[in-house]
Design an enzyme around this catalytic site. Structure first.
Site, PDB file in Angstrom:
ATOM      1  CD  GLU A  23       0.836   5.297  -4.694  1.00 60.74           C
ATOM      2  OE1 GLU A  23       0.691   6.473  -4.361  1.00 60.74           O
ATOM      3  OE2 GLU A  23       0.161   4.347  -4.226  1.00 60.74           O
ATOM      4  CD  GLU A  83      -3.228  10.044  -9.272  1.00 60.81           C
ATOM      5  OE1 GLU A  83      -2.567   9.380  -8.451  1.00 60.81           O
ATOM      6  OE2 GLU A  83      -4.011  10.961  -8.937  1.00 60.81           O
TER       7      GLU A  83
END
EC number: 2.4.1.207
Length: 287
Positions: A109, A105
């Site tokens: 964010e 990943e």
């Protein structure tokens, strides 16, 4: 802090054409063609003929979408305009991820904040299911007034996080010292807007103000130069996948990390009392 635009320095690293047999390009992609809404019902909307997408969050639910295709290596660009006003407690996530317990990943964010306080961009890299590689930065502009471009360059040598073509973070391949690197699992592109007021703003001290709902983020100008499905590590001499940062880009990276980095796992001795992760012990300044 005044916003400064630096759009030229880094772009020259990525202009070499991709191999046609293994690569695909989506220029100014169409959200109808390239993405599926995965949750949130009417809170996720595609409009302007597929050129604009919005995600919304209310007290009942957030929303999200993902790419129809998987990619292995490449450059992903997306323009976002983040939640305006009092966005405390909200998180807008924009990331690449494979599936399963040993997934890889690559994360952006965006942690909301009280009106007038800066947004925090939280980055992380997971390899074979293990993350804990967070770096956080204040944004040096207001990301809610205009669209800004958030990019990931992912190749067999490194992962580069960029904002408006300015690099903010580099995660280098350190397999030679036993650190796994994402290179075998194709990933989809995901984004979501959700409530995380248990941790997102000042460690959870500031809660989401639901009287300000719905909270909305906007997306446009998706662009991908990537491998689809499977791709080898040999891209030919001079291909962008083998490029390093030039001197100007290294200066920009140092500027961001000196002035706007607020957390770096590679300096957190309290978190890692038995020793920092292996990749942090390398002499590179750009982890």
């Amino acid at each position: 802090m005044a916003f400064m635009s630096f759009i030229n320095g880094f772009s020259t690293l990525f202009l070499v054409a991709l191999l046609a047999s293994s690569m695909m390009a989506a220029k100014g992609g169409n959200f109808y063609q390239d993405f599926d809404v995965t949750w949130g019902d009417h809170r996720a909307k595609i409009f302007n003929g597929g050129q604009l997408l919005s995600l919304s969050l209310d007290k009942t639910s957030g929303s999200g979408f993902r790419s129809k295709k998987e990619y292995l290596f490449g450059r992903i660009d997306m323009q976002l305009k983040l939640v305006a006003g009092n966005s405390a407690g909200t998180v807008t996530a924009y990331y690449l991820s494979s599936q399963g317990p040993t997934h890889d990943e690559i994360d952006f964010e965006f942690l909301g904040n009280l009106s007038g306080d800066p947004y925090i961009v939280h980055t992380n890299v997971f390899t074979q299911g293990k993350g804990n590689r967070e770096q956080q930065f204040y944004l040096w502009f207001d990301p809610t007034r205009n669209f800004h471009t958030y990019s990931v360059v992912w190749n067999p040598r490194q992962i580069i996080f960029l904002i408006d073509n300015t690099p903010i973070r580099v995660f280098k391949n350190a397999e030679s010292i036993g650190v796994p690197f994402p290179k075998n699992q194709p990933m989809r592109i995901y984004s979501s807007l959700w409530n995380a007021d248990d941790w997102a703003t000042r460690g959870g001290l500031v809660k989401t103000d639901w009287t300000k709902a719905p909270f909305t983020a906007y997306y446009r100008n998706f662009n991908a130069k990537t491998c689809s499905g499977a791709c080898t590590e040999s891209f030919g001499d001079g291909a962008w996948q083998s490029q390093e940062l030039d001197a100007h880009s290294r200066r920009r990276l140092r500027w961001v990390q000196k002035n706007f980095m607020i957390y770096n796992y590679c300096t957190d001795l309290k978190r890692f009392p038995e020793g920092l992760p292996k990749e942090c012990q390398r002499r590179s300044r750009f982890l």
